[in-house]
Write an enzyme that holds these catalytic residues in place. Structure first.
Site, PDB file in Angstrom:
ATOM      1  N   HIS A 256       0.837  -1.201   0.000  1.00 40.39           N
ATOM      2  CA  HIS A 256       0.000   0.000   0.000  1.00 40.39           C
ATOM      3  C   HIS A 256       0.873   1.253   0.000  1.00 40.39           C
ATOM      4  O   HIS A 256       0.683   2.167  -0.818  1.00 40.39           O
ATOM      5  CB  HIS A 256      -0.916  -0.012   1.226  1.00 40.39           C
ATOM      6  CG  HIS A 256      -1.699   1.256   1.421  1.00 40.39           C
ATOM      7  ND1 HIS A 256      -3.032   1.366   1.105  1.00 40.39           N
ATOM      8  CD2 HIS A 256      -1.343   2.477   1.916  1.00 40.39           C
ATOM      9  CE1 HIS A 256      -3.458   2.583   1.382  1.00 40.39           C
ATOM     10  NE2 HIS A 256      -2.448   3.276   1.887  1.00 40.39           N
ATOM     11  N   GLU A 257       1.834   1.291   0.903  1.00 39.35           N
ATOM     12  CA  GLU A 257       2.651   2.497   1.044  1.00 39.35           C
ATOM     13  C   GLU A 257       3.594   2.688  -0.139  1.00 39.35           C
ATOM     14  O   GLU A 257       3.796   3.815  -0.594  1.00 39.35           O
ATOM     15  CB  GLU A 257       3.427   2.452   2.362  1.00 39.35           C
ATOM     16  CG  GLU A 257       2.562   2.362   3.607  1.00 39.35           C
ATOM     17  CD  GLU A 257       1.609   3.551   3.798  1.00 39.35           C
ATOM     18  OE1 GLU A 257       1.774   4.568   3.097  1.00 39.35           O
ATOM     19  OE2 GLU A 257       0.705   3.456   4.639  1.00 39.35           O
ATOM     20  N   HIS A 260       1.846   4.281  -3.037  1.00 40.14           N
ATOM     21  CA  HIS A 260       1.782   5.745  -3.010  1.00 40.14           C
ATOM     22  C   HIS A 260       3.004   6.369  -3.692  1.00 40.14           C
ATOM     23  O   HIS A 260       2.915   7.485  -4.231  1.00 40.14           O
ATOM     24  CB  HIS A 260       1.697   6.250  -1.574  1.00 40.14           C
ATOM     25  CG  HIS A 260       0.353   6.085  -0.939  1.00 40.14           C
ATOM     26  ND1 HIS A 260      -0.824   6.362  -1.603  1.00 40.14           N
ATOM     27  CD2 HIS A 260       0.000   5.700   0.323  1.00 40.14           C
ATOM     28  CE1 HIS A 260      -1.843   6.149  -0.789  1.00 40.14           C
ATOM     29  NE2 HIS A 260      -1.374   5.737   0.367  1.00 40.14           N
ATOM     30  N   HIS A 266      -5.293   7.154  -2.496  1.00 41.05           N
ATOM     31  CA  HIS A 266      -6.226   6.227  -1.846  1.00 41.05           C
ATOM     32  C   HIS A 266      -7.398   5.926  -2.777  1.00 41.05           C
ATOM     33  O   HIS A 266      -7.974   6.824  -3.377  1.00 41.05           O
ATOM     34  CB  HIS A 266      -6.737   6.831  -0.537  1.00 41.05           C
ATOM     35  CG  HIS A 266      -5.719   6.799   0.555  1.00 41.05           C
ATOM     36  ND1 HIS A 266      -5.407   7.910   1.314  1.00 41.05           N
ATOM     37  CD2 HIS A 266      -4.934   5.795   1.017  1.00 41.05           C
ATOM     38  CE1 HIS A 266      -4.470   7.579   2.193  1.00 41.05           C
ATOM     39  NE2 HIS A 266      -4.168   6.313   2.035  1.00 41.05           N
ATOM     40  N   CYS A 267      -7.712   4.647  -2.878  1.00 42.06           N
ATOM     41  CA  CYS A 267      -8.763   4.206  -3.794  1.00 42.06           C
ATOM     42  C   CYS A 267     -10.138   4.435  -3.172  1.00 42.06           C
ATOM     43  O   CYS A 267     -10.375   4.101  -2.012  1.00 42.06           O
ATOM     44  CB  CYS A 267      -8.580   2.725  -4.117  1.00 42.06           C
ATOM     45  SG  CYS A 267      -9.775   2.117  -5.324  1.00 42.06           S
ATOM     46  N   CYS A 272     -10.051  -2.449  -2.251  1.00 40.65           N
ATOM     47  CA  CYS A 272      -8.730  -2.412  -2.872  1.00 40.65           C
ATOM     48  C   CYS A 272      -7.668  -2.226  -1.793  1.00 40.65           C
ATOM     49  O   CYS A 272      -7.922  -1.573  -0.765  1.00 40.65           O
ATOM     50  CB  CYS A 272      -8.699  -1.243  -3.862  1.00 40.65           C
ATOM     51  SG  CYS A 272      -7.106  -0.930  -4.669  1.00 40.65           S
ATOM     52  N   CYS A 291      -7.602  -3.196  -7.065  1.00 39.69           N
ATOM     53  CA  CYS A 291      -8.778  -3.224  -7.930  1.00 39.69           C
ATOM     54  C   CYS A 291      -8.297  -2.987  -9.366  1.00 39.69           C
ATOM     55  O   CYS A 291      -7.127  -2.626  -9.589  1.00 39.69           O
ATOM     56  CB  CYS A 291      -9.772  -2.140  -7.497  1.00 39.69           C
ATOM     57  SG  CYS A 291      -9.258  -0.446  -7.931  1.00 39.69           S
ATOM     58  N   CYS A 294      -6.658   0.656 -10.016  1.00 42.62           N
ATOM     59  CA  CYS A 294      -5.324   0.847  -9.451  1.00 42.62           C
ATOM     60  C   CYS A 294      -4.309  -0.089 -10.108  1.00 42.62           C
ATOM     61  O   CYS A 294      -3.132   0.266 -10.261  1.00 42.62           O
ATOM     62  CB  CYS A 294      -5.348   0.650  -7.944  1.00 42.62           C
ATOM     63  SG  CYS A 294      -6.315   1.925  -7.077  1.00 42.62           S
TER      64      CYS A 294
END
Length: 363
Positions: A256-257, A260, A266-267, A272, A291, A294
């Site tokens: 996740h990070e 970025h 952010h989705c 996601c 998703c 993304c």
């Protein structure tokens, strides 16, 4: 509970765009790839690969942090987003402080994280930098007045990472089992990043199932007030046991990070891994992967083949131990204890990947 639903037209525009050049770019995907991506147009239907976002309470990320949704077109046109190139194509991981008792299992845990990131960001190289102690970073630290656990200051860690960042780095991320705080007025933070500098630091401390209990082993037994610069308080300090759930949560946070760092925000379209999260329960609700919207953002940044990425992720979940890359490492591993990868928590993501590969007609 609130379910965030978007129309088929809205989701199609978010994925494909109405711009002719981006529609043409989308048409270069194979028929099977487009079929997979367009599964996202009907989230939540029986048998669908993708689900709508559910908001359980006002403390969840979306109601607490209103943000402008980022579709593929706005991502693609963002002049500030960073894309790997031939000179900057490596993700570096820097461990900070102890990850458990020194030994083969701790080393394997960090290597599992590296291998997972290499599969997730398929096509890029992911390397581990030599581990450093908290003292080596020279960071400020404190004892949290509420939870009575040790915390280290994120800003100091980011400065340290900035000085350690190799020239060929796309980004550098610091990971630690010690809790973090961004400034004195804050209780804690899961992590902090400088996207413009391509670096971030993240803690897995609160992923211990017992963190919020009074019996948490990381709570200092006495009202300790360590002196600034006295890093001896970190000697033998508690770290969470390596479990399948901890590995799953760690993989989810890291990807996740790092996502970025590519400029992916952010989705707000579908369930996601890039959804924001305010608390552990919300983070646990997020799936392990992207998703379709993304996924297209990452694919256009890195240039991988979607089926090859899914196969690499599935292989990581199915293999039982880390793969060695040199004869010397292979020889060393023959004499080292073998710790099977704790992959029980990855059962549902593994089944999901198999379904994706079925759609892509990969046998």
């Amino acid at each position: 509970m609130k379910v965030i639903q978007h129309s088929v037209e809205t989701l199609k525009r978010a994925l494909v765009s109405n711009r002719k050049d981006l529609v043409k770019l989308y048409s270069k995907y194979t028929k099977e790839e487009r079929r997979l991506l367009e599964e996202g147009f009907h989230p939540g239907q029986h048998g669908s690969l993708f689900q709508p976002i559910t908001v359980q309470s006002d403390s969840d990320w979306i109601p607490a942090h209103p943000e402008e949704p980022q579709d593929f077109e706005s991502f693609y046109r963002d002049p500030y987003r960073k894309t790997p190139d031939a000179s900057h194509n490596t993700i570096y991981i820097q461990t900070i402080g102890s990850f458990g008792e020194a030994g083969a299992q701790t080393d394997q845990y960090v290597e599992w994280l590296r291998e997972y990131c290499q599969a997730f960001f398929y096509g890029l190289s992911v390397k581990l930098l030599p581990a450093v102690t908290v003292a080596k970073t020279g960071c400020s630290f404190r004892v949290n007045s509420n939870s009575h656990n040790l915390q280290i200051l994120t800003g100091d860690l980011l400065r340290f990472l900035g000085n350690r960042k190799p020239k060929d780095a796309f980004c550098i991320v610091g990971i630690t089992m010690i809790d973090l705080y961004p400034k004195d007025s804050w209780n804690f933070v899961f992590g902090q990043a400088s996207l413009s500098m391509g670096m971030g630091v993240f803690s897995f401390a609160r992923y211990d199932d017992n963190f919020y209990s009074r019996s948490y082993a990381g709570r200092l037994k006495k009202q300790l007030q360590p002196k600034p610069g006295d890093y001896s308080v970190f000697d033998g300090y508690y770290t969470p046991p390596i479990t399948s759930t901890l590995l799953l949560r760690s993989c989810k946070t890291m990807t996740h990070e790092i996502g970025h760092m590519f400029g992916i925000k952010h989705c707000q379209w579908l369930n996601c891994v890039m959804q924001g999260s305010n608390h552990l329960e919300e983070s646990d609700r997020r799936p392990l992967d992207f998703c379709p919207i993304c996924l297209r953002k990452l694919q256009v940044s890195v240039g991988f083949q979607i089926p090859e990425r899914y196969k690499a992720l599935l292989h990581w979940m199915e293999e039982t131990q880390s793969q060695t890359s040199t004869p010397e490492e292979a020889s060393a591993c023959q004499s080292a204890p073998h710790f099977p990868k704790p992959s029980e928590a990855f059962h549902t993501p593994k089944l999901w990947l198999c379904r994706c590969l079925d759609i892509l007609e990969i046998k």
